[in-house]
Design an enzyme around this catalytic site. Structure first.
Site, PDB file in Angstrom:
ATOM      1  N   GLU A  51       5.801  -3.559 -11.140  1.00 37.72           N
ATOM      2  CA  GLU A  51       4.867  -4.711 -11.014  1.00 37.72           C
ATOM      3  C   GLU A  51       4.653  -4.869 -12.688  1.00 37.72           C
ATOM      4  O   GLU A  51       4.301  -6.077 -12.944  1.00 37.72           O
ATOM      5  CB  GLU A  51       3.583  -4.253 -10.562  1.00 37.72           C
ATOM      6  CG  GLU A  51       3.603  -4.056  -9.102  1.00 37.72           C
ATOM      7  CD  GLU A  51       3.835  -2.842  -8.667  1.00 37.72           C
ATOM      8  OE1 GLU A  51       3.288  -2.140  -7.370  1.00 37.72           O
ATOM      9  OE2 GLU A  51       4.432  -1.731  -9.227  1.00 37.72           O
ATOM     10  N   ARG A  77      12.696   1.498   2.326  1.00 35.19           N
ATOM     11  CA  ARG A  77      11.224   1.960   2.052  1.00 35.19           C
ATOM     12  C   ARG A  77      10.241   0.809   2.519  1.00 35.19           C
ATOM     13  O   ARG A  77       9.239   1.026   2.877  1.00 35.19           O
ATOM     14  CB  ARG A  77      10.907   2.611   1.016  1.00 35.19           C
ATOM     15  CG  ARG A  77      11.523   4.116   0.762  1.00 35.19           C
ATOM     16  CD  ARG A  77      10.944   4.919  -0.424  1.00 35.19           C
ATOM     17  NE  ARG A  77      11.387   4.242  -1.696  1.00 35.19           N
ATOM     18  CZ  ARG A  77      10.969   4.279  -2.794  1.00 35.19           C
ATOM     19  NH1 ARG A  77       9.652   4.716  -3.176  1.00 35.19           N
ATOM     20  NH2 ARG A  77      11.142   3.623  -4.058  1.00 35.19           N
ATOM     21  N   CYS A  83       0.122   1.258  -7.721  1.00 30.99           N
ATOM     22  CA  CYS A  83      -0.391   2.457  -8.261  1.00 30.99           C
ATOM     23  C   CYS A  83      -1.804   1.862  -8.854  1.00 30.99           C
ATOM     24  O   CYS A  83      -2.059   0.837  -8.962  1.00 30.99           O
ATOM     25  CB  CYS A  83       0.363   3.290  -9.028  1.00 30.99           C
ATOM     26  SG  CYS A  83       0.525   2.407 -10.803  1.00 30.99           S
ATOM     27  N   CYS A  86      -1.290  -0.271 -11.998  1.00 34.30           N
ATOM     28  CA  CYS A  86      -1.052  -1.423 -11.821  1.00 34.30           C
ATOM     29  C   CYS A  86      -1.851  -2.217 -11.474  1.00 34.30           C
ATOM     30  O   CYS A  86      -2.173  -3.498 -11.867  1.00 34.30           O
ATOM     31  CB  CYS A  86       0.309  -1.636 -10.826  1.00 34.30           C
ATOM     32  SG  CYS A  86       1.783  -0.897 -11.651  1.00 34.30           S
ATOM     33  N   TYR A 120     -13.867  -1.061 -13.718  1.00 37.95           N
ATOM     34  CA  TYR A 120     -14.046  -1.517 -15.324  1.00 37.95           C
ATOM     35  C   TYR A 120     -13.304  -2.404 -15.270  1.00 37.95           C
ATOM     36  O   TYR A 120     -11.998  -2.758 -14.973  1.00 37.95           O
ATOM     37  CB  TYR A 120     -13.527  -0.233 -16.241  1.00 37.95           C
ATOM     38  CG  TYR A 120     -13.504  -0.453 -17.413  1.00 37.95           C
ATOM     39  CD1 TYR A 120     -14.640  -0.627 -18.386  1.00 37.95           C
ATOM     40  CD2 TYR A 120     -12.305  -1.121 -18.003  1.00 37.95           C
ATOM     41  CE1 TYR A 120     -14.699  -1.261 -19.641  1.00 37.95           C
ATOM     42  CE2 TYR A 120     -12.102  -1.279 -19.153  1.00 37.95           C
ATOM     43  CZ  TYR A 120     -13.297  -1.268 -20.075  1.00 37.95           C
ATOM     44  OH  TYR A 120     -13.285  -1.661 -21.488  1.00 37.95           O
TER      45      TYR A 120
END
Length: 237
Positions: A51, A77, A83, A86, A120
């Site tokens: 990404e 997959r 994650c 990212c 954040y």
């Protein structure tokens, strides 16, 4: 149209072969409908995810703000979720992007803010904002006839924005400005607050709004957003 990123990411993932350094593919779409693709760079020092590489590829192509992202793994997959790193980068640099995630009901496009609630925000990101419209409103927005919209559970910020018309490559994005965002509880809406000037009723407007937001609760707060397209906004640079 935005779901094309899923097909692009999965197609690129199928081509990766057995290279252990590149195991995930990603695809992103910009406001002009262009698809940008890239793969991860695995390394023990912390190589970038697919990404993040795709964000760089898109920036190199002058893509501007992105509206959709998907990633897929090699070896069949299929679609995979981003994650945490990212997600944070996408939220800061492309806060209005939709991200494809796998669910038991199949692939779903989710706003990046929904994947990082109470998170954040990097204050210096200076991200360019995207304000989404249904394609049926293009002529009214482009001509300046439509200058307000009511939104629920969306993060709308005052300032410059690209007006993006979903699912229609024939409606190019427009530049404009969000002038004001006023929040009201649904039962406090009036014809004046809804900017109804053509004989429409609050009840009729709410019926249409509930069709658009079927999960909206009966006592929800909604945002009335006032905006201008660039051609009618002398302050737009």
């Amino acid at each position: 149209m935005e779901r094309r990123v899923i097909e692009a990411a999965e197609a690129l993932a199928r081509s990766l072969g057995n290279d252990t350094n590149h195991t995930v593919a990603a695809a992103a779409m910009d406001t002009n409908g262009r698809i940008h693709t890239a793969v991860n760079v695995y390394h023990f020092t912390g190589g970038p995810s697919a990404e993040l590489v795709t964000l760089g590829v898109a920036a190199t192509a002058g893509a501007g703000p992105l509206v959709a992202m998907a990633a897929a793994g090699d070896g069949g997959r299929g679609l995979i979720s981003p994650c945490g790193r990212c997600r944070q980068v996408m939220l800061d640099l492309h806060p209005d992007i939709l991200v494809a995630i796998p669910t038991v009901a199949g692939p779903q496009m989710r706003p990046i803010a929904k994947l990082l609630s109470d998170t954040y925000f990097f204050p210096d990101a200076q991200a360019e904002r995207v304000f989404r419209f249904n394609r049926r409103y293009y002529d009214a927005v482009a001509s300046g006839r439509k200058t307000s919209s009511v939104r629920w559970d969306e993060r709308i910020a005052v300032g410059l924005a690209i007006f993006y018309f979903e699912d229609d490559a024939e409606c190019p994005p427009l530049r404009g400005k969000i002038l004001e965002v006023l929040r009201y509880r649904i039962n406090g809406l009036t014809p004046e607050r809804l900017r109804l000037s053509n004989g429409g009723t609050v009840e009729g407007y709410l019926e249409s709004l509930r069709r658009h937001y079927p999960a909206m609760p009966a006592d929800a707060f909604v945002d009335v957003v006032d905006f201008h397209v660039a051609s009618s906004d002398p302050d737009h640079a």
